[in-house]
Design a protein around this motif. Structure first.
Motif, PDB file in Angstrom:
ATOM      1  N   GLU A 243      40.876  24.546  51.162  1.00  0.00           N
ATOM      2  CA  GLU A 243      39.867  25.412  50.562  1.00  0.00           C
ATOM      3  C   GLU A 243      40.317  25.864  49.181  1.00  0.00           C
ATOM      4  O   GLU A 243      41.431  26.373  49.014  1.00  0.00           O
ATOM      5  CB  GLU A 243      39.641  26.630  51.459  1.00  0.00           C
ATOM      6  N   LEU A 244      39.467  25.679  48.186  1.00  0.00           N
ATOM      7  CA  LEU A 244      39.778  26.097  46.819  1.00  0.00           C
ATOM      8  C   LEU A 244      39.707  27.623  46.751  1.00  0.00           C
ATOM      9  O   LEU A 244      38.653  28.214  47.001  1.00  0.00           O
ATOM     10  CB  LEU A 244      38.806  25.454  45.838  1.00  0.00           C
ATOM     11  N   THR A 245      40.839  28.231  46.411  1.00  0.00           N
ATOM     12  CA  THR A 245      40.913  29.697  46.410  1.00  0.00           C
ATOM     13  C   THR A 245      41.134  30.288  45.027  1.00  0.00           C
ATOM     14  O   THR A 245      41.031  31.505  44.854  1.00  0.00           O
ATOM     15  CB  THR A 245      42.056  30.171  47.332  1.00  0.00           C
ATOM     16  N   MET A 246      41.482  29.450  44.044  1.00  0.00           N
ATOM     17  CA  MET A 246      41.748  29.969  42.699  1.00  0.00           C
ATOM     18  C   MET A 246      40.826  29.284  41.697  1.00  0.00           C
ATOM     19  O   MET A 246      41.231  28.439  40.914  1.00  0.00           O
ATOM     20  CB  MET A 246      43.222  29.755  42.307  1.00  0.00           C
ATOM     21  N   GLY A 247      39.548  29.647  41.779  1.00  0.00           N
ATOM     22  CA  GLY A 247      38.573  29.139  40.828  1.00  0.00           C
ATOM     23  C   GLY A 247      38.437  30.078  39.654  1.00  0.00           C
ATOM     24  O   GLY A 247      39.254  30.988  39.450  1.00  0.00           O
ATOM     25  N   ALA A 248      37.379  29.895  38.875  1.00  0.00           N
ATOM     26  CA  ALA A 248      37.196  30.675  37.646  1.00  0.00           C
ATOM     27  C   ALA A 248      37.090  32.174  37.903  1.00  0.00           C
ATOM     28  O   ALA A 248      37.452  32.981  37.050  1.00  0.00           O
ATOM     29  CB  ALA A 248      35.958  30.182  36.902  1.00  0.00           C
ATOM     30  N   ASP A 249      36.605  32.552  39.086  1.00  0.00           N
ATOM     31  CA  ASP A 249      36.435  33.976  39.389  1.00  0.00           C
ATOM     32  C   ASP A 249      37.672  34.605  40.028  1.00  0.00           C
ATOM     33  O   ASP A 249      37.678  35.799  40.327  1.00  0.00           O
ATOM     34  CB  ASP A 249      35.237  34.170  40.332  1.00  0.00           C
ATOM     35  N   HIS A 250      38.730  33.783  40.234  1.00  0.00           N
ATOM     36  CA  HIS A 250      39.924  34.317  40.909  1.00  0.00           C
ATOM     37  C   HIS A 250      41.148  33.512  40.484  1.00  0.00           C
ATOM     38  O   HIS A 250      41.754  32.797  41.281  1.00  0.00           O
ATOM     39  CB  HIS A 250      39.726  34.247  42.427  1.00  0.00           C
ATOM     40  N   VAL A 251      41.517  33.630  39.206  1.00  0.00           N
ATOM     41  CA  VAL A 251      42.686  32.901  38.700  1.00  0.00           C
ATOM     42  C   VAL A 251      43.940  33.742  38.906  1.00  0.00           C
ATOM     43  O   VAL A 251      43.888  34.973  38.914  1.00  0.00           O
ATOM     44  CB  VAL A 251      42.525  32.544  37.203  1.00  0.00           C
ATOM     45  N   ALA A 252      45.077  33.056  39.102  1.00  0.00           N
ATOM     46  CA  ALA A 252      46.355  33.750  39.245  1.00  0.00           C
ATOM     47  C   ALA A 252      46.928  34.035  37.861  1.00  0.00           C
ATOM     48  O   ALA A 252      46.872  33.185  36.971  1.00  0.00           O
ATOM     49  CB  ALA A 252      47.325  32.906  40.058  1.00  0.00           C
TER      50      ALA A 252
ATOM     51  N   ASP B  71      47.331  38.606  26.205  1.00  0.00           N
ATOM     52  CA  ASP B  71      48.730  38.876  25.895  1.00  0.00           C
ATOM     53  C   ASP B  71      49.445  37.533  25.784  1.00  0.00           C
ATOM     54  O   ASP B  71      49.284  36.666  26.650  1.00  0.00           O
ATOM     55  CB  ASP B  71      49.331  39.722  27.023  1.00  0.00           C
ATOM     56  N   SER B  72      50.243  37.354  24.741  1.00  0.00           N
ATOM     57  CA  SER B  72      50.924  36.074  24.527  1.00  0.00           C
ATOM     58  C   SER B  72      51.962  35.761  25.595  1.00  0.00           C
ATOM     59  O   SER B  72      52.401  34.620  25.724  1.00  0.00           O
ATOM     60  CB  SER B  72      51.597  36.065  23.142  1.00  0.00           C
ATOM     61  N   ASN B  73      52.382  36.774  26.362  1.00  0.00           N
ATOM     62  CA  ASN B  73      53.356  36.550  27.431  1.00  0.00           C
ATOM     63  C   ASN B  73      52.697  36.259  28.776  1.00  0.00           C
ATOM     64  O   ASN B  73      53.386  36.060  29.776  1.00  0.00           O
ATOM     65  CB  ASN B  73      54.292  37.756  27.582  1.00  0.00           C
ATOM     66  N   LEU B  74      51.383  36.261  28.812  1.00  0.00           N
ATOM     67  CA  LEU B  74      50.657  36.006  30.054  1.00  0.00           C
ATOM     68  C   LEU B  74      50.045  34.607  30.049  1.00  0.00           C
ATOM     69  O   LEU B  74      49.580  34.126  29.014  1.00  0.00           O
ATOM     70  CB  LEU B  74      49.542  37.029  30.256  1.00  0.00           C
ATOM     71  N   VAL B  75      50.037  33.977  31.217  1.00  0.00           N
ATOM     72  CA  VAL B  75      49.293  32.750  31.423  1.00  0.00           C
ATOM     73  C   VAL B  75      48.440  32.940  32.671  1.00  0.00           C
ATOM     74  O   VAL B  75      48.722  33.809  33.505  1.00  0.00           O
ATOM     75  CB  VAL B  75      50.205  31.512  31.606  1.00  0.00           C
ATOM     76  N   TYR B  76      47.397  32.139  32.787  1.00  0.00           N
ATOM     77  CA  TYR B  76      46.638  32.151  34.038  1.00  0.00           C
ATOM     78  C   TYR B  76      46.595  30.737  34.602  1.00  0.00           C
ATOM     79  O   TYR B  76      46.694  29.752  33.878  1.00  0.00           O
ATOM     80  CB  TYR B  76      45.228  32.734  33.847  1.00  0.00           C
TER      81      TYR B  76
ATOM     82  N   SER C 216      54.497  37.165  39.099  1.00  0.00           N
ATOM     83  CA  SER C 216      53.076  37.330  39.376  1.00  0.00           C
ATOM     84  C   SER C 216      52.572  38.665  38.835  1.00  0.00           C
ATOM     85  O   SER C 216      53.227  39.701  38.981  1.00  0.00           O
ATOM     86  CB  SER C 216      52.833  37.244  40.884  1.00  0.00           C
ATOM     87  N   ARG C 217      51.389  38.622  38.224  1.00  0.00           N
ATOM     88  CA  ARG C 217      50.708  39.831  37.778  1.00  0.00           C
ATOM     89  C   ARG C 217      49.342  39.943  38.449  1.00  0.00           C
ATOM     90  O   ARG C 217      48.398  40.506  37.888  1.00  0.00           O
ATOM     91  CB  ARG C 217      50.546  39.827  36.255  1.00  0.00           C
ATOM     92  N   GLY C 218      49.235  39.374  39.651  1.00  0.00           N
ATOM     93  CA  GLY C 218      47.986  39.498  40.395  1.00  0.00           C
ATOM     94  C   GLY C 218      46.962  38.450  40.021  1.00  0.00           C
ATOM     95  O   GLY C 218      47.303  37.326  39.637  1.00  0.00           O
ATOM     96  N   PHE C 219      45.691  38.833  40.089  1.00  0.00           N
ATOM     97  CA  PHE C 219      44.593  37.897  39.862  1.00  0.00           C
ATOM     98  C   PHE C 219      43.572  38.501  38.898  1.00  0.00           C
ATOM     99  O   PHE C 219      43.560  39.712  38.666  1.00  0.00           O
ATOM    100  CB  PHE C 219      43.910  37.535  41.186  1.00  0.00           C
ATOM    101  N   GLY C 220      42.757  37.649  38.343  1.00  0.00           N
ATOM    102  CA  GLY C 220      41.698  38.087  37.443  1.00  0.00           C
ATOM    103  C   GLY C 220      40.639  36.996  37.354  1.00  0.00           C
ATOM    104  O   GLY C 220      40.651  36.041  38.132  1.00  0.00           O
ATOM    105  N   THR C 221      39.752  37.144  36.401  1.00  0.00           N
ATOM    106  CA  THR C 221      38.757  36.099  36.150  1.00  0.00           C
ATOM    107  C   THR C 221      39.176  35.304  34.919  1.00  0.00           C
ATOM    108  O   THR C 221      39.846  35.840  34.033  1.00  0.00           O
ATOM    109  CB  THR C 221      37.361  36.700  35.915  1.00  0.00           C
TER     110      THR C 221
END
Length: 315
Positions: free
Chosen positions: A235-244, A220-225, A260-265
């Motif tokens: 501790e790294l918490t937002m890697g490739a498997d858990h992006v904001a 979606d053009s209105n979303l960024v990660y 915020s729209r949660g998390f994804g990959t």
């Protein structure tokens, strides 16, 4: 002869356990003492969760035009609202552009903005930033963006010198420093975020504490990660498997920002939606709408923005 050997052995043993000696511009101490002192340090303080740690030198990087400044302004506002006196060195937006993005002047009084005096520009921009930040007694400095500092990041030596200078300021004044940096268009949408996107990345990587990447979502053009590409002191918490995931929109006061729209990959946001997938999404949106769900609830369930839900329903 035996006595001489004993004396030599004694001197050698004394040397082995002797007190460390400073020299050559270095402070030397025993490793165990270093560890004991480290354990006495105060805990790390997140000024903005998973994005800015107190006392760190951080870079926020991404393609031009996807909302880095909006994102950084939002982070800076959050930090200033917590009581930190903050200076945002804005070399990107004019006052008119600011007015278009922010309809309501409701920033905290601890949020200060600095722009260059175009009639009397500083010969040394970094020195000018140091001077104005000290004069205003700030604790946190944002620099938007790194090209304003007048050194090319194409050459590794220049990148290293610039990062070393920023580190010196950080340590000298105990500042938290956040610097924005543009990257080539190819590093948004189809290529995973990484430190290699930045020019002079090898030297930059050595001398920064944290690197946060922001990229346009292909969903979606209105979303960024947002992804942590380096996180030195925690501790790294937002890697490739858990992006904001964030959606760009205006709030009730007419101010542009992200929610915020949660998390994804990361991989799902690199995927290019084909026509079949779009039709499936459209059908799913219509189905949920017919069940009486609001557009906001549909967006949250399907992981897309509310504006995209609206567009699909109109189609």
């Amino acid at each position: 002869m035996a006595n001489d050997l004993d004396l030599i052995q004694q001197k050698f043993n004394e040397l082995q356990v002797g007190d460390p000696v400073d020299g050559g511009g270095f402070h030397v101490e025993r490793m165990n003492q270093c560890i004991d002192e480290a354990h006495q340090l105060p805990p790390l303080v997140p000024l903005y969760p998973d994005i800015v740690l107190e006392g760190d030198l951080s870079i926020i990087f991404g393609q031009s035009g996807i909302g880095k400044t909006i994102f950084a302004m939002q982070i800076a506002r959050y930090i200033a609202e917590s009581g930190k006196r903050l200076l945002y060195v804005d070399c990107e937006m004019t006052p008119r552009q600011l007015g278009n993005r922010y309809k309501t002047p409701n920033f905290p009084p601890t949020f200060l903005r600095a722009e260059m005096d175009r009639e009397h520009p500083a010969e040394d921009v970094l020195k000018g930033i140091e001077e104005v930040a000290v004069a205003n007694h700030v604790e946190v400095v944002f620099i938007d963006n790194i090209t304003a500092l007048g050194q090319s990041l194409d050459r590794s030596a220049d990148a290293g010198a610039l990062m070393a200078s920023l580190n010196t300021l950080k340590k000298k004044y105990n500042w938290t420093l956040v610097v924005l940096n543009h990257v080539p268009k190819m590093f948004s949408g189809n290529v995973p975020l990484s430190l290699s996107a930045m020019q002079g990345s090898a030297k930059i990587n050595q001398l920064i504490d944290d690197a946060i990447g922001i990229a346009q979502s292909s969903i979606d053009s209105n979303l960024v990660y947002v992804k942590q590409c380096k996180w030195r002191n925690g501790e790294l918490t937002m890697g490739a498997d858990h992006v904001a995931v964030y959606e760009r929109c205006k709030d009730e006061n007419g101010n542009l920002g992200f929610i915020s729209r949660g998390f994804g990959t990361e991989q799902e946001h690199l995927s290019i939606e084909n026509s079949n997938e779009r039709e499936e999404m459209k059908a799913r949106v219509r189905e949920l709408s017919n069940k009486g769900m609001t557009q906001t609830a549909i967006a949250e369930q399907l992981g897309i923005s509310q504006s995209k839900v609206s567009r699909l329903l109109k189609e």
